[in-house]
Design an enzyme around this catalytic site. Structure first.
Site, PDB file in Angstrom:
ATOM      1  N   THR A   1     -60.879  74.846 -17.328  1.00  0.00           N
ATOM      2  CA  THR A   1     -61.610  76.067 -17.609  1.00  0.00           C
ATOM      3  C   THR A   1     -62.883  75.866 -18.064  1.00  0.00           C
ATOM      4  O   THR A   1     -62.729  75.435 -19.279  1.00  0.00           O
ATOM      5  CB  THR A   1     -60.482  77.146 -18.013  1.00  0.00           C
ATOM      6  OG1 THR A   1     -61.194  78.368 -18.229  1.00  0.00           O
ATOM      7  CG2 THR A   1     -59.900  76.732 -19.365  1.00  0.00           C
TER       8      THR A   1
ATOM      9  N   ASP B   1     -63.892  78.439 -19.603  1.00  0.00           N
ATOM     10  CA  ASP B   1     -63.637  79.388 -20.485  1.00  0.00           C
ATOM     11  C   ASP B   1     -63.119  78.946 -21.888  1.00  0.00           C
ATOM     12  O   ASP B   1     -63.304  79.410 -22.921  1.00  0.00           O
ATOM     13  CB  ASP B   1     -62.290  80.385 -20.117  1.00  0.00           C
ATOM     14  CG  ASP B   1     -62.961  81.344 -19.136  1.00  0.00           C
ATOM     15  OD1 ASP B   1     -64.250  81.401 -18.869  1.00  0.00           O
ATOM     16  OD2 ASP B   1     -62.242  81.836 -18.179  1.00  0.00           O
TER      17      ASP B   1
ATOM     18  N   MET C   1     -70.799  83.921 -18.491  1.00  0.00           N
ATOM     19  CA  MET C   1     -69.218  84.018 -18.203  1.00  0.00           C
ATOM     20  C   MET C   1     -68.331  84.144 -19.453  1.00  0.00           C
ATOM     21  O   MET C   1     -68.545  83.398 -20.180  1.00  0.00           O
ATOM     22  CB  MET C   1     -68.721  83.273 -17.188  1.00  0.00           C
ATOM     23  CG  MET C   1     -69.227  83.565 -15.636  1.00  0.00           C
ATOM     24  SD  MET C   1     -68.609  82.152 -14.540  1.00  0.00           S
ATOM     25  CE  MET C   1     -68.931  82.893 -12.766  1.00  0.00           C
TER      26      MET C   1
ATOM     27  N   ARG D   1     -64.563  86.380 -20.258  1.00  0.00           N
ATOM     28  CA  ARG D   1     -64.198  87.997 -20.412  1.00  0.00           C
ATOM     29  C   ARG D   1     -63.603  88.212 -21.562  1.00  0.00           C
ATOM     30  O   ARG D   1     -63.658  89.282 -22.218  1.00  0.00           O
ATOM     31  CB  ARG D   1     -63.000  88.000 -19.003  1.00  0.00           C
ATOM     32  CG  ARG D   1     -63.591  88.087 -17.730  1.00  0.00           C
ATOM     33  CD  ARG D   1     -63.224  89.129 -16.904  1.00  0.00           C
ATOM     34  NE  ARG D   1     -64.334  89.382 -15.674  1.00  0.00           N
ATOM     35  CZ  ARG D   1     -64.847  90.181 -15.243  1.00  0.00           C
ATOM     36  NH1 ARG D   1     -64.775  91.322 -15.688  1.00  0.00           N
ATOM     37  NH2 ARG D   1     -65.682  90.179 -14.034  1.00  0.00           N
TER      38      ARG D   1
ATOM     39  N   GLN E   1     -73.586  78.379 -13.450  1.00  0.00           N
ATOM     40  CA  GLN E   1     -72.771  77.690 -14.829  1.00  0.00           C
ATOM     41  C   GLN E   1     -71.561  77.042 -14.385  1.00  0.00           C
ATOM     42  O   GLN E   1     -71.133  76.333 -15.334  1.00  0.00           O
ATOM     43  CB  GLN E   1     -72.550  78.997 -15.703  1.00  0.00           C
ATOM     44  CG  GLN E   1     -71.608  79.979 -15.426  1.00  0.00           C
ATOM     45  CD  GLN E   1     -71.837  81.454 -16.120  1.00  0.00           C
ATOM     46  OE1 GLN E   1     -71.743  81.216 -17.305  1.00  0.00           O
ATOM     47  NE2 GLN E   1     -72.124  82.156 -15.438  1.00  0.00           N
ATOM     48  N   ARG E   2     -70.898  77.417 -13.553  1.00  0.00           N
ATOM     49  CA  ARG E   2     -69.511  76.850 -13.235  1.00  0.00           C
ATOM     50  C   ARG E   2     -69.598  75.732 -12.255  1.00  0.00           C
ATOM     51  O   ARG E   2     -68.601  74.836 -12.348  1.00  0.00           O
ATOM     52  CB  ARG E   2     -68.407  77.632 -13.274  1.00  0.00           C
ATOM     53  CG  ARG E   2     -68.285  78.303 -11.724  1.00  0.00           C
ATOM     54  CD  ARG E   2     -67.143  79.163 -11.576  1.00  0.00           C
ATOM     55  NE  ARG E   2     -67.035  79.237 -10.170  1.00  0.00           N
ATOM     56  CZ  ARG E   2     -66.219  80.319  -9.663  1.00  0.00           C
ATOM     57  NH1 ARG E   2     -65.550  81.335 -10.427  1.00  0.00           N
ATOM     58  NH2 ARG E   2     -66.078  80.814  -8.483  1.00  0.00           N
TER      59      ARG E   2
END
Lengths: 417, 417
Positions: B143, B145, B189, B191, B302-303
């Site tokens: 991820t 994230d 990004m 959340r 970005q991903r």
């Protein structure tokens, strides 16, 4: 050969690119080789720096840092968007320029930019000529828009095209990852000429690019657009990727962004949430197809993504700067460096020559209509053959801690005289 | 050691990254080394492919192409966002999975994803255990994230962080090029956790990053934001660059994007022109400061920006996949591979171990509050020390005609049994 001894002034103008500093390096490094060039100045923010007597003494820079300029994006000296009035309308700026040129004995003037900057360059050149002040004026081309006439292509275009095509391939892989319908609209720079948007076709020819490409050269019709997307959606398992130039306009020449934006209400701060034509078309698709849509803007990244610069572009930009100095030292003035493509046994090479700076200033080269195919939605093989050599090779700043080590200039202001 | 003979199934799930395919390569290449693994299947679109008996026979792929997966962004097998209901609520999917597992004698199951995917992995693992069907289930983390618990970091984060920090440096050079006031707001990004936005601080520590960074970890206050920007504008010659996480929320937990978006009117297609919190804050600044502002979204780039992947990340992602297979073959099940950082004499290395997949599924790791400094607008040196090793090294697909040569899989569906 008329040997002219004096200082040289270099300025950067217009929107920055990944390689505009490469041309700066070319000018500076070459200028240092010539005894007739006494001082080397870099104008802060282009023509404005000259008017305000704000320019850097480039001899105070470390040569290593000047070489790092080759891979440093944006305009290291600062840029400007300043339109000189015609000399017969308002002579103020010209008088001031002449004053500064005389005071610092500036005998070589190099100006790096696109159409507007060549216009400045041309006006300055003609004024100095008329005034009888001997100064060799040379334009160095630069623009991701690739819209300068005569020259085969412009420094800055190859790197921006490489950014667009590479990123488009990556996005295509990403956008297709779920097994649900999806429309992706990517907005690319280019107000009048579609060269940069066309570069997304390089990805299409590799099987990983947009299905539909819309350039400002072709009148845009929203009904046809919806039909085009529908056709792709049906034949392509419910996926469609669109590349669209920010400057697409309808048959009357009205920008689609403006046309679709008129009905836009204001947000809570009183600003229309424009967000570009890509976002609007994406919303239109959401409305018509009821599926997931996504709008993507390459924004400034496409012009400053030096980590993806094309080696061909970097080297040519450098050489363009150096060539301008060589010509000037040999006596040439009132010209712009231009590129001539040579193909020998399928191998590309780029020769440099000089052309009238006036001609470069006032023309705009568009993508040839015969290269726009598939009912105005794709580029032909001729375009691909044209663009492919320009994106070849990698060339980027050395890494320091995994991040680019860009040039760090001392920026020592030249002592005021 | 209990030797278990049977097929292996690998699936990709959740949002793609630059290196999720690198883990796929790790799983496939390692699986081929073990005789106990009879067939190697790759599920089309994750868990859905298993339910629908749609998976590829990986042994029909060219090993060269499988190795190219290491540098191919996005999810080559297709991804899915499919939440399995709890087995005690609805057993349908589980029964079907068990049926498919039995039919194809699947004894090894590897699932690659973030929290939600680990939740799937965990549920499948527990159900198979309860059913008495012997199958080794292993999670492989992924991820951008970076929010999985226990593991030092997640595959995918390093490359996305490298994209964010490198691009931010380039943007900073571009944004400062004119001598007029300018506020740039970049939306990144994330959340709930601000890890990826935090990566923009790596650029700040190099002197070319945002002046202000806002993460979801800190309650966002628009009045304070304007004051923060004002302070920077005054001390910084009228330039300010802001990095903002898409997920910033106010003290009540309401998303700022939602809050500012409520008053937004609809555009001509009836859709609110949301455009993200970055665009809204940019407009707010335009309103308050009256200067030029620009909103930039890193969007999908970005991903999927594999051309900027971190070598460290690519290699670790590959190893994570291979490690999952090694552990499973040795008898481990119901675990996720995790990363443990080791620093020896200032040198970073990454060790891999296994942890409870249940734990990975239901926790969320945020940026430690003590790493967020300057009144909630910057990251500390501790964060930089944490993140810097993760972005080291370049590693990208080979070039073909100047463009990345990504893996091209045959994707031969396994014959239905």
């Amino acid at each position: 050969m008329n040997k002219l001894v004096g200082a040289c002034m270099f300025g950067q103008s217009g929107g920055p690119t990944s390689v505009i500093n490469s041309s700066a390096a070319g000018v500076f490094i070459e200028a240092m080789k010539h005894d007739c060039i006494t001082e080397i100045y870099g104008a802060a923010h282009g023509i404005r720096g000259i008017l305000e007597e704000e320019f850097y003494d480039i001899r105070k820079e470390d040569t290593k840092e000047l070489m790092l300029l080759k891979n440093t994006p944006s305009s290291a000296l600062g840029s400007v968007r300043y339109k000189l009035k015609a000399a017969n309308v308002d002579e103020t700026d010209y008088k001031r320029l002449l004053e500064v040129f005389k005071k610092y004995n500036i005998r070589y003037f190099f100006y790096n930019g696109g159409n507007d900057s060549m216009d400045t360059c041309n006006k300055v050149s003609k004024y100095l000529q008329k005034s009888g002040y001997e100064c060799r004026v040379m334009g160095v081309p630069k623009t991701i828009d690739n819209d300068l006439d005569v020259t085969d292509h412009c420094p800055g275009y190859g790197s921006a095209a490489k950014y667009v095509s590479t990123t488009m391939m990556e996005l295509k892989l990403d956008a297709n990852v779920y097994d649900t319908p999806m429309i992706t609209v990517v907005e690319i720079m280019g107000r009048h000429a579609g060269w940069l948007t066309a570069a997304s076709a390089l990805a299409s020819y590799k099987g990983l690019g947009p299905d539909l490409i819309y350039l400002p050269e072709v009148a845009f019709d929203t009904d046809k657009f919806i039909k085009d997307v529908d056709k792709v959606m049906k034949s392509n398992g419910g996926k469609c990727m669109v590349a669209v130039s920010e400057g697409i306009s309808d048959a009357d020449g009205t920008l689609i962004a403006e046309k679709l934006g008129t009905n836009l209400a204001k947000d809570s701060f009183g600003h229309a949430q424009l967000g570009g034509v890509g976002a609007m078309l994406s919303n239109m698709c959401k409305d018509k197809f009821g599926c997931k849509t996504r709008a993507i803007e390459f924004s400034l990244m496409q012009r400053c993504g030096a980590h993806l610069a094309s080696k061909t572009d970097v080297e040519e930009a450098f050489k363009a700067g150096a060539t301008a100095v060589k010509y000037a030292v040999r006596g040439t003035t009132d010209k712009m460096v231009y590129f001539k493509r040579e193909m020998k046994n399928g191998k590309y090479s780029c020769k440099m020559g000089v052309m009238s700076v006036a001609k470069a200033a006032n023309t705009e080269k568009k993508v040839p209509m015969e290269w726009i195919v598939n009912d105005g939605t794709m580029l032909s093989k001729e375009y691909v053959d044209y663009a492919m050599p320009l994106i070849q090779g990698d060339c980027k700043a050395p890494l320091e801690d995994g991040l680019p080590r860009f040039a760090r200039l001392n920026k020592v202001l030249a002592g005021k005289k």
